[in-house]
Design a protein around this motif. Structure first.
Motif, PDB file in Angstrom:
ATOM      1  N   ALA A  42       0.977  -1.386  -0.077  1.00  0.00           N
ATOM      2  CA  ALA A  42      -0.309  -0.069   0.247  1.00  0.00           C
ATOM      3  C   ALA A  42       0.702   1.423  -0.088  1.00  0.00           C
ATOM      4  CB  ALA A  42      -0.604  -0.177   1.289  1.00  0.00           C
ATOM      5  N   ASP A  43       0.579   2.133  -0.161  1.00  0.00           N
ATOM      6  CA  ASP A  43       0.826   2.964   0.238  1.00  0.00           C
ATOM      7  C   ASP A  43       1.156   3.924   1.515  1.00  0.00           C
ATOM      8  OD1 ASP A  43       1.249   3.883  -3.082  1.00  0.00           O
ATOM      9  OD2 ASP A  43      -0.524   5.015  -3.616  1.00  0.00           O
ATOM     10  N   GLY A  44      -0.116   3.236   2.226  1.00  0.00           N
ATOM     11  CA  GLY A  44       0.258   4.180   3.993  1.00  0.00           C
ATOM     12  C   GLY A  44      -0.926   3.197   4.463  1.00  0.00           C
ATOM     13  N   LEU A  45      -1.764   3.780   5.311  1.00  0.00           N
ATOM     14  CA  LEU A  45      -1.880   3.108   6.460  1.00  0.00           C
ATOM     15  C   LEU A  45      -3.007   4.338   6.952  1.00  0.00           C
ATOM     16  CD1 LEU A  45      -3.426   1.303   8.946  1.00  0.00           C
ATOM     17  CD2 LEU A  45      -1.532   2.704  10.275  1.00  0.00           C
ATOM     18  N   VAL A  46      -4.236   4.010   6.614  1.00  0.00           N
ATOM     19  CA  VAL A  46      -4.976   4.423   7.155  1.00  0.00           C
ATOM     20  C   VAL A  46      -6.374   4.059   8.239  1.00  0.00           C
ATOM     21  CG1 VAL A  46      -7.240   6.743   6.843  1.00  0.00           C
ATOM     22  CG2 VAL A  46      -5.813   6.294   4.996  1.00  0.00           C
ATOM     23  N   MET A  47      -6.177   5.440   9.383  1.00  0.00           N
ATOM     24  CA  MET A  47      -7.122   4.904  10.856  1.00  0.00           C
ATOM     25  C   MET A  47      -8.694   5.767  10.264  1.00  0.00           C
ATOM     26  SD  MET A  47      -4.104   4.568  13.648  1.00  0.00           S
ATOM     27  CE  MET A  47      -5.200   3.683  14.703  1.00  0.00           C
ATOM     28  N   ILE A  48      -9.127   4.949  10.875  1.00  0.00           N
ATOM     29  CA  ILE A  48     -10.497   5.771  11.042  1.00  0.00           C
ATOM     30  C   ILE A  48     -11.464   5.410  12.324  1.00  0.00           C
ATOM     31  CG2 ILE A  48     -13.250   5.390  10.055  1.00  0.00           C
ATOM     32  CD1 ILE A  48     -12.326   3.717   7.896  1.00  0.00           C
ATOM     33  N   LEU A  49     -11.506   6.959  12.690  1.00  0.00           N
ATOM     34  CA  LEU A  49     -11.174   6.802  14.106  1.00  0.00           C
ATOM     35  C   LEU A  49     -12.944   7.705  14.482  1.00  0.00           C
ATOM     36  CD1 LEU A  49      -7.910   7.125  14.658  1.00  0.00           C
ATOM     37  CD2 LEU A  49      -9.428   5.959  16.035  1.00  0.00           C
ATOM     38  N   PRO A  50     -13.151   7.261  15.762  1.00  0.00           N
ATOM     39  CA  PRO A  50     -14.471   8.571  16.485  1.00  0.00           C
ATOM     40  C   PRO A  50     -13.847   9.963  16.465  1.00  0.00           C
ATOM     41  CG  PRO A  50     -13.844   7.243  18.285  1.00  0.00           C
ATOM     42  CD  PRO A  50     -12.858   6.165  17.048  1.00  0.00           C
ATOM     43  N   SER A  51     -14.924  10.878  16.735  1.00  0.00           N
ATOM     44  CA  SER A  51     -14.592  12.040  16.641  1.00  0.00           C
ATOM     45  C   SER A  51     -15.293  12.944  17.874  1.00  0.00           C
ATOM     46  CB  SER A  51     -14.356  12.772  15.752  1.00  0.00           C
ATOM     47  OG  SER A  51     -14.366  14.536  15.509  1.00  0.00           O
ATOM     48  N   GLU A  52     -14.733  14.272  18.363  1.00  0.00           N
ATOM     49  CA  GLU A  52     -15.177  14.547  19.292  1.00  0.00           C
ATOM     50  C   GLU A  52     -15.899  15.921  18.274  1.00  0.00           C
ATOM     51  OE1 GLU A  52     -13.080  15.262  22.667  1.00  0.00           O
ATOM     52  OE2 GLU A  52     -13.151  13.336  23.960  1.00  0.00           O
ATOM     53  N   ILE A  53     -15.538  16.423  17.503  1.00  0.00           N
ATOM     54  CA  ILE A  53     -15.447  17.805  16.452  1.00  0.00           C
ATOM     55  C   ILE A  53     -16.352  17.535  15.708  1.00  0.00           C
ATOM     56  CG2 ILE A  53     -14.010  18.810  18.153  1.00  0.00           C
ATOM     57  CD1 ILE A  53     -12.055  18.993  16.067  1.00  0.00           C
ATOM     58  N   ALA A  54     -16.395  15.866  14.845  1.00  0.00           N
ATOM     59  CA  ALA A  54     -16.365  15.378  13.840  1.00  0.00           C
ATOM     60  C   ALA A  54     -16.986  14.430  13.430  1.00  0.00           C
ATOM     61  CB  ALA A  54     -15.931  15.576  12.310  1.00  0.00           C
ATOM     62  N   ASP A  55     -17.903  14.369  13.000  1.00  0.00           N
ATOM     63  CA  ASP A  55     -18.573  12.805  12.275  1.00  0.00           C
ATOM     64  C   ASP A  55     -17.637  11.523  12.379  1.00  0.00           C
ATOM     65  OD1 ASP A  55     -21.154  13.922  12.458  1.00  0.00           O
ATOM     66  OD2 ASP A  55     -20.640  14.704   9.965  1.00  0.00           O
ATOM     67  N   PHE A  56     -16.457  11.754  12.133  1.00  0.00           N
ATOM     68  CA  PHE A  56     -15.479  10.345  12.184  1.00  0.00           C
ATOM     69  C   PHE A  56     -13.823  11.662  12.170  1.00  0.00           C
ATOM     70  CE2 PHE A  56     -19.129   9.046  10.104  1.00  0.00           C
ATOM     71  CZ  PHE A  56     -19.218   8.298  10.496  1.00  0.00           C
ATOM     72  N   ARG A  57     -13.116  10.719  12.562  1.00  0.00           N
ATOM     73  CA  ARG A  57     -11.664  11.279  12.277  1.00  0.00           C
ATOM     74  C   ARG A  57     -11.098  10.444  11.714  1.00  0.00           C
ATOM     75  NH1 ARG A  57      -7.019  11.158  15.835  1.00  0.00           N
ATOM     76  NH2 ARG A  57      -8.604   9.327  17.902  1.00  0.00           N
ATOM     77  N   MET A  58      -9.956  10.982  10.778  1.00  0.00           N
ATOM     78  CA  MET A  58      -8.539   9.666  10.281  1.00  0.00           C
ATOM     79  C   MET A  58      -7.678  10.573  10.845  1.00  0.00           C
ATOM     80  SD  MET A  58      -7.549  10.339   5.876  1.00  0.00           S
ATOM     81  CE  MET A  58      -7.430  12.537   6.363  1.00  0.00           C
ATOM     82  N   ARG A  59      -6.379   9.064  10.509  1.00  0.00           N
ATOM     83  CA  ARG A  59      -5.512   9.754  10.479  1.00  0.00           C
ATOM     84  C   ARG A  59      -4.480   8.435   9.365  1.00  0.00           C
ATOM     85  NH1 ARG A  59      -2.982   8.409  16.573  1.00  0.00           N
ATOM     86  NH2 ARG A  59      -0.949   9.089  15.875  1.00  0.00           N
ATOM     87  N   MET A  60      -3.622   9.573   9.234  1.00  0.00           N
ATOM     88  CA  MET A  60      -2.827   8.305   7.646  1.00  0.00           C
ATOM     89  C   MET A  60      -1.562   8.766   8.264  1.00  0.00           C
ATOM     90  SD  MET A  60      -1.542  11.326   5.694  1.00  0.00           S
ATOM     91  CE  MET A  60      -1.415  10.057   4.676  1.00  0.00           C
ATOM     92  N   PHE A  61      -0.879   7.245   7.599  1.00  0.00           N
ATOM     93  CA  PHE A  61       0.118   7.360   7.469  1.00  0.00           C
ATOM     94  C   PHE A  61       1.097   6.675   6.029  1.00  0.00           C
ATOM     95  CE2 PHE A  61      -1.319   6.809  11.633  1.00  0.00           C
ATOM     96  CZ  PHE A  61      -0.995   7.356  12.941  1.00  0.00           C
ATOM     97  N   ASN A  62       2.143   7.075   5.877  1.00  0.00           N
ATOM     98  CA  ASN A  62       2.764   7.327   5.013  1.00  0.00           C
ATOM     99  C   ASN A  62       3.827   5.588   5.066  1.00  0.00           C
ATOM    100  OD1 ASN A  62       2.346   9.481   3.943  1.00  0.00           O
ATOM    101  ND2 ASN A  62       4.000  10.258   5.421  1.00  0.00           N
ATOM    102  N   ALA A  63       4.179   5.283   3.580  1.00  0.00           N
ATOM    103  CA  ALA A  63       4.617   3.656   3.334  1.00  0.00           C
ATOM    104  C   ALA A  63       5.829   3.585   4.599  1.00  0.00           C
ATOM    105  CB  ALA A  63       5.322   3.841   2.143  1.00  0.00           C
TER     106      ALA A  63
END
Length: 279
Positions: A42-63
């Motif tokens: 892959a080009d990296g990793l994406v984590m789909i997480l709960p958020s306190e200020i939006a509907d969802f939260r994203m963290r993404m990491f490069n390869a």
């Protein structure tokens, strides 16, 4: 650990559902799973997480394991993931990222998300905010020295930094593996840089290749395509407020640099497969 492989016109990431899974060291995990020989690929990793200020939260990491602030193609894939996984029944959702909250509009047919429109926010043009080590209010069509050769670039941040280079020759013949790292690690860019090599087709269409910091050449880059559209307007190749087709190696994105400074991105999101990996 359960995962989902998804891509936005070839910009592929491993997506992990943070509502169900925990990753203790996402930097190392991203480097491991991104390897196309010993990991998932892959080009990296994406984590789909709960958020306190939006509907969802994203963290993404490069390869290479480094964390990025934003990924345009990943935002579209997250929209598809959360809708089809039943986490929302809304077609307008908000997503928290390290570069602010993004607004997604999901296009749904037969309960499947076929494409996503993302309001990417305003383009950042002030050098110190991109960041680049330069004075002034903008860095438009300015020369930088790469091994004694001067290249004129336009620098834009769309939540992460980009240097856009317009090329007179066919960009398919460029050796990005050679020149890409020279831009990425240039001392002008304190946080490294993503570099887009652009060929103008006409006032409504351009072709680009991208060298992404931490990942190398990828088949697509959503924030990069947005930076290219902004740069096309700033350099007089295209008109502000008109939709521009950006041709990438993995497919096309539709980008509009609005007169209020915001940038809209439209494009597909594709699920490849679900899987389980031991780590």
């Amino acid at each position: 650990m359960n995962f989902t492989k998804m891509h936005g016109i070839g910009n592929d990431y491993v997506y992990v559902d943070g509502f169900k899974e925990t990753i203790e060291d996402p930097n190392a995990f991203s480097e491991f799973i991104s390897d196309r020989h010993f990991g998932i690929g892959a080009d990296g990793l994406v984590m789909i997480l709960p958020s306190e200020i939006a509907d969802f939260r994203m963290r993404m990491f490069n390869a290479d394991g480094s964390e990025g602030k934003m990924c345009g193609n990943a935002t579209r894939c997250i929209g598809k993931f959360v809708y089809e996984a039943g986490y929302t029944d809304q077609t307008n959702i908000t997503l928290e990222t390290l570069s602010g909250i993004k607004y997604l509009k999901l296009n749904v047919e037969d309960n499947k998300v076929t494409s996503v429109e993302v309001n990417m926010g305003n383009a950042i043009l002030i050098p110190k905010d991109i960041p680049i080590l330069a004075e002034g209010e903008t860095f438009i069509n300015q020369p930088i020295d790469i091994d004694g050769i001067y290249y004129n670039v336009t620098c834009v941040s769309m939540g992460n930094p980009h240097a856009v280079l317009f090329c007179d020759t066919d960009i398919d013949n460029l050796s990005l593996e050679t020149i890409g790292p020279k831009f990425e690690f240039h001392p002008l860019f304190p946080e490294r840089i993503n570099t887009e090599f652009v060929q103008i087709i006409n006032e409504n269409t351009v072709k680009m290749r991208v060298w992404e910091r931490g990942s190398g050449e990828t088949w697509a880059c959503g924030t990069g395509a947005c930076a290219v559209a902004v740069s096309c307007v700033l350099n007089g190749f295209c008109k502000q407020g008109e939709e521009l087709t950006i041709q990438l190696r993995g497919g096309d994105l539709k980008i509009t640099y609005n007169t209020d400074g915001s940038v809209l991105m439209k494009g597909p999101a594709t699920k490849v497969f679900d899987g389980v990996i031991e780590y």
